[in-house]
Write a protein that holds these residues in place. Sequence first.
Motif, PDB file in Angstrom:
ATOM      1  N   PRO A  33       0.829  -1.213   0.000  1.00  0.00           N
ATOM      2  CA  PRO A  33       0.000   0.000   0.000  1.00  0.00           C
ATOM      3  C   PRO A  33       0.858   1.256   0.000  1.00  0.00           C
ATOM      4  O   PRO A  33       1.828   1.357   0.755  1.00  0.00           O
ATOM      5  N   LEU A  34       0.521   2.196  -0.846  1.00  0.00           N
ATOM      6  CA  LEU A  34       1.354   3.367  -1.048  1.00  0.00           C
ATOM      7  C   LEU A  34       0.670   4.657  -0.656  1.00  0.00           C
ATOM      8  O   LEU A  34       1.258   5.709  -0.759  1.00  0.00           O
ATOM      9  N   ASN A  35      -0.564   4.607  -0.235  1.00  0.00           N
ATOM     10  CA  ASN A  35      -1.229   5.792   0.312  1.00  0.00           C
ATOM     11  C   ASN A  35      -2.353   5.323   1.231  1.00  0.00           C
ATOM     12  O   ASN A  35      -2.666   4.132   1.301  1.00  0.00           O
ATOM     13  N   GLY A  36      -2.942   6.270   1.952  1.00  0.00           N
ATOM     14  CA  GLY A  36      -3.943   5.914   2.939  1.00  0.00           C
ATOM     15  C   GLY A  36      -5.137   5.199   2.363  1.00  0.00           C
ATOM     16  O   GLY A  36      -5.701   4.286   2.995  1.00  0.00           O
ATOM     17  N   ASN A  37      -5.563   5.582   1.172  1.00  0.00           N
ATOM     18  CA  ASN A  37      -6.711   4.925   0.555  1.00  0.00           C
ATOM     19  C   ASN A  37      -6.418   3.462   0.245  1.00  0.00           C
ATOM     20  O   ASN A  37      -7.251   2.581   0.470  1.00  0.00           O
TER      21      ASN A  37
END
Length: 565
Positions: A33-37
Motif C-alpha cells: 500500500p502506497l497511500n492511505g486509501n
Amino acid sequence: MAATPPNPAASAPRRKVSRHRGEGQWAAGHFTPLNGNEQFKKDDDGLNVRTRIETIYAKRGFDSIDPNDLRGRMRWWGLYTQRRPGIDGGKTAILEPEELDDSYFMLRVRIDGGRLTTRQLRVIGEISQEFARGTADITDRQNVQLHWIRIEDVPEIWNRLEAVGLSTTEACGDTPRVIIGSPVAGIAEDEIIDGTPAIEEIHRRVIGNPAFSNLPRKFKTAISGSPLLDVAHEINDVAFVGVEHPEHGPGFDLWVGGGLSTNPKIGQRLGAWVPLDEVPDVFEGVLSIFRDYGYRRLRTRARLKFLVADWGAEKFRRVLEDEYLKRQLTDGPAPAQPVERWRDHVGVHRQRDGRFYVGFAPRVGRVDGATLAKIADLAEAHGSGRVRTTVEQKMIVLDVTEEQVDSLVAGLESLDLTVRPSPFRRGTMACTGIEYCKLAIVETKARGSALIDELERRLPDFDEPITINLNGCPNACARIQVADIGLKGQLVLDADGNQVEGFQVHLGGALGLEAGFGRKVRGLKVTSAELPDYVERVLKRFAAEREDGERFAAWAARADEEALS
C-alpha cells in the motif's frame, strides 16, 4: 469471461518483481500500500461496511462510525458526508476533514442506463420527503442524489429502494460506478443498436463483485447505440459507441481513457468493433486492466486516463487482446458525427412503435421529492410506466400516445418542468456546489438557476444551442472543460479588492461535434455578481461576429481575447 478472484497477488498476471517503487501496479508486482486509501482498502473491502452500518452505526449513531468507514468505505454504498453548514469557500482547503463533515450524508441512488419505472421514481420521491428534507438532484450521470440523510435511517432507505429493484451499491468509491446509457435505448426511431442487454449483463457480473471492488480509483462507463452520441462517451474510462460495421452490421466502437477533473483527457479509440454479445467480456477485460495495471501510488494519477496516455491505444489494445481476452478484436469504423446539436432528448419525439417520448428540463438538475412523485403520477395518468434520466440533468417520459402528448406537456409545464425550454434553461448545468459538497468553493445550483432567469430576460431572442456549466471547484463534476461556457468556481477579487465568490472562465469546449476542451483566456475571471453581465456580453459579441452557421465553440476558438473578456 469468468470473474477474477479478488486477491491481488492471485489475480494479476505474473511479473518479475521490480525493486523500483513503480506506480503501485499490481501486475508489476507492486502490492505494498502506497497511500492511505490503498491501506484502508487492503484492511477491509468497502463492500463489507454495509454490515457495520446496519448492525452498529445505524443503532449507535454518527459518532460511532470508524473514520476509515466514514470517509472511505461508506462510499462503496453511495454515502458521502455532506458539508457542515456555514463554512465558507475560503476554508475548504484549510480545514481538516472532521471539521468539514456534517453529521448528515448525501446518498446517491444508482440508476444504470437512466432507467426507472414510475413505481421506482415514486419510491425515490417518498424517501426524499420522509428522510431527506425533500431534496433530490438529478446528476449528469443519470443518478439521483439525496441530502440530509441520517445514518439511523439508511437501513430502512435501502430496504425501500431494494424492494423496487434499486440500490446504492458502488454508487461511489473506487469501484465501477453507474453504467450510463442512452435514455431512449430500445425505443428511438434512429437507434443503431440497443445497448440495454450489455448494461444488464455487466451489472449482473460486476456490481457488488469483490473481484472488482478494489480499483485504483473510480471507473466510469458509457454504452449507447444512439447516433446522437448521447452519453458523453469521450470523457468516460470506457465507452461503447454504436456503429454500423460494413461487413458485420451494428455493434460498438470501443473507447478508453477519457476523463476530466484537473487533468482532462479525451478518450482514445482502440479501432475495435465489438458485437453486442461480446461487450460484457470486453468491458470486464478493460476493467481488469485498470485493476491490475492502474497506478495506485499517487491518487492524483490513479485514473485509467493516465495509463492510457502512457501506453497509447495500440499497446492498450494489445494487452487487452493478449492477456485478458485471449483473442483478437475486429477492426471497425469510427462513429459518425451527430447531426443534432442537442443530445439531451428534450422535446416531443416519435418512438419506433409509433408512440412518443417527452423530454423536459428541470432547473440545473434540481427537483424535489414531491415533484418526483408528481412526475410519476403524471406519467402513469398518461399511459406510461417508464421514465428516464439523462446525462444532461434532464428527464424523459416514455410510451405516450399521440392523443395524450399535449395533456402531459401541460402537466409538466405546470410543475415548471418545461418541454420547450429556452437555450439557457436547456443548456445550463451545475454541480452540487458549496451547499452540500465538502470540496466546493462557491455556490452553483442557485447561481445557475438565477443566471437562467437573467439571460432569458436579457436575451429573449437568442436561439442558438449553448451550454453553460457551473462547477463549485476544479474537479469538473459539471464538465466545465467541454462546455461552450465553462465556469470553474474559485475565490476572486472584486472591484474593491474584496475576496468574493467567482469563476475562472473556459470558453469553446465541446463534445460530439469536434470534441475538445475550452480555451482559458489569460486572467479572465468574473465574480458571481458579475456573471450575468459577462455571459450577456460575450453572447452578444458571438451573435454579432459569428459567421453563417458557426457554432459558439468555433467562434470562441478564433475570437481575439478582447471579444471574450
